[in-house]
Design an enzyme around this catalytic site. Structure first.
Site, PDB file in Angstrom:
ATOM      1  N   ARG A 162       0.865  -1.174   0.000  1.00 31.11           N
ATOM      2  CA  ARG A 162       0.000   0.000   0.000  1.00 31.11           C
ATOM      3  C   ARG A 162       0.908   1.233   0.000  1.00 31.11           C
ATOM      4  NH1 ARG A 162      -2.175  -3.549   3.913  1.00 31.11           N
ATOM      5  NH2 ARG A 162      -4.291  -4.278   3.408  1.00 31.11           N
ATOM      6  N   LYS A 185      -2.802  -2.982   7.719  1.00 25.81           N
ATOM      7  CA  LYS A 185      -4.035  -2.557   8.370  1.00 25.81           C
ATOM      8  C   LYS A 185      -4.289  -3.387   9.627  1.00 25.81           C
ATOM      9  CE  LYS A 185      -6.579  -0.685   4.432  1.00 25.81           C
ATOM     10  NZ  LYS A 185      -7.821  -0.799   3.617  1.00 25.81           N
ATOM     11  N   HIS A 253      -2.557   3.072  -6.191  1.00 18.62           N
ATOM     12  CA  HIS A 253      -3.157   1.849  -5.646  1.00 18.62           C
ATOM     13  C   HIS A 253      -3.407   0.818  -6.738  1.00 18.62           C
ATOM     14  CE1 HIS A 253      -4.622  -0.053  -2.066  1.00 18.62           C
ATOM     15  NE2 HIS A 253      -5.780  -0.362  -2.622  1.00 18.62           N
ATOM     16  N   ARG A 256      -0.794  -1.839  -6.915  1.00 13.85           N
ATOM     17  CA  ARG A 256      -0.963  -2.963  -5.974  1.00 13.85           C
ATOM     18  C   ARG A 256      -1.948  -3.971  -6.553  1.00 13.85           C
ATOM     19  NH1 ARG A 256      -1.200  -4.766  -0.417  1.00 13.85           N
ATOM     20  NH2 ARG A 256      -3.345  -4.910   0.344  1.00 13.85           N
ATOM     21  N   HIS A 279      -4.313  -9.478   3.295  1.00 12.18           N
ATOM     22  CA  HIS A 279      -5.771  -9.492   3.411  1.00 12.18           C
ATOM     23  C   HIS A 279      -6.216 -10.496   4.469  1.00 12.18           C
ATOM     24  CE1 HIS A 279      -6.373  -7.894  -0.964  1.00 12.18           C
ATOM     25  NE2 HIS A 279      -6.214  -6.926  -0.086  1.00 12.18           N
ATOM     26  N   TYR A 288      -9.835  -8.298  -5.461  1.00 12.95           N
ATOM     27  CA  TYR A 288      -8.707  -7.438  -5.793  1.00 12.95           C
ATOM     28  C   TYR A 288      -8.115  -7.760  -7.152  1.00 12.95           C
ATOM     29  CZ  TYR A 288      -6.092  -4.050  -3.036  1.00 12.95           C
ATOM     30  OH  TYR A 288      -5.599  -2.897  -2.502  1.00 12.95           O
TER      31      TYR A 288
END
Length: 307
Positions: A162, A185, A253, A256, A279, A288
């Site tokens: 990211r 995250k 992004h 990615r 993830h 994705y």
């Protein structure tokens, strides 16, 4: 807006956020969003009732209260996606608050989130991704800035980082090792292999960067020596996509997304790609990637022992 909260409710919200931070490792941005969404809901109740909502009011919420709030939010222009996010935060708070206060927040938890069409990511074609890496520094006003921008986008595409993760690297991470431990995250850590091309791009930037890169300081610097603003990376992408004739979806992004899609197209394992991206859910990884159902079925039929 916090003035619309009863002191006990404000304290409860602070306790919930502290628990989310401590036990669930919620990121600062996530906590800010939670606080804003729940505070907005509680402020609506205060306006709706004419007084801040205390424990008894919160325990006695009815379905009509929830519907009134959702109608109010839609009326002020909140989109379905944003409302669904706000509802999720409100449910999370009330699930915790109900356990603490000894009541079942049935009315809150039974509300269905509004449906919305999830935007699918649009990765770049392989040749377009390579062209971006080759040309992203073309319009930089100084050679070291060109090397910096090339290094950043190479990390996004070559390692699937990211933008916040790439810009979160510090001087201690240089020169790049064979693998990076990335905190993503929710504070979740993952190990990401570093391709030679990414290491070379960062080395080229380090060789010409005019600033002292202290171990605890940011690896990527802005023109004045401070931490590189992600908006500057986005602007570099805007310039290069104009040069290459790429669509507006060619953002940092998107690199990615491209990393994940191109790995899967090359026969990469979906579970392994999930780990590389960080993830929590395999369904997120599937969304994705831009590999169609036929491609997934081909992989399935080639790999399944009973195929």
């Amino acid at each position: 807006m916090s003035l619309a909260l009863a002191p006990s409710t404000r304290a409860a919200l602070a306790d919930w956020l502290a628990e989310e931070r401590a036990l669930n490792a919620a990121a600062a941005n996530t906590l800010s969003a939670y606080a804003a969404d729940v505070t907005g809901f509680l402020a609506f109740l205060a306006t709706y009732d004419g007084a801040p909502a205390g424990p008894a009011r919160l325990a006695g919420l009815e379905l009509r209260d929830m519907r009134a709030w959702m109608a109010h939010e839609r009326g002020r222009g909140l989109g379905a996606r944003s409302l669904a996010r706000a509802l999720s935060a409100v449910k999370g708070f009330f699930r915790w608050y109900g356990r603490r206060e000894g009541f079942e927040p049935t009315a809150v938890l039974s509300v269905r989130a509004p449906k919305f069409r999830r935007k699918l990511p649009r990765p770049l074609a392989e040749d377009a991704a390579r062209a971006v890496l080759d040309m992203v520094g073309e319009s930089a006003r100084e050679p070291w800035i060109a090397a910096r921008d090339t290094a950043v986008v190479t990390l996004l595409y070559g390692c699937g980082l990211r933008i916040s993760e790439a810009l979160g690297l510090t001087g201690r991470d240089a020169p790049l090792p064979a693998t990076l431990v990335i905190r993503g995250k929710g504070g979740k850590e993952r190990v990401v292999p570093v391709l030679p091309a990414a290491r070379d791009a960062v080395d080229a930037y380090l060789a010409v960067c005019p600033f002292d890169l202290a171990p605890d300081g940011p690896l990527f610097r802005g023109a004045r020596g401070g931490a590189l603003n992600p908006r500057l990376v986005a602007r570099s992408m805007e310039r290069v996509r104009a040069l290459l004739g790429l669509p507006a979806t060619a953002t940092p992004h998107a690199l990615r997304h491209s990393f994940a899609t191109h790995l899967l197209e090359a026969g990469g394992d979906l579970r392994a790609i999930q780990e590389l991206l960080g993830h929590a859910s395999l369904s997120t990884t599937q969304a994705y990637t831009a590999v169609d159902t036929a491609r997934l079925m081909a992989v399935y039929e080639a790999a399944h022992p009973k195929a």
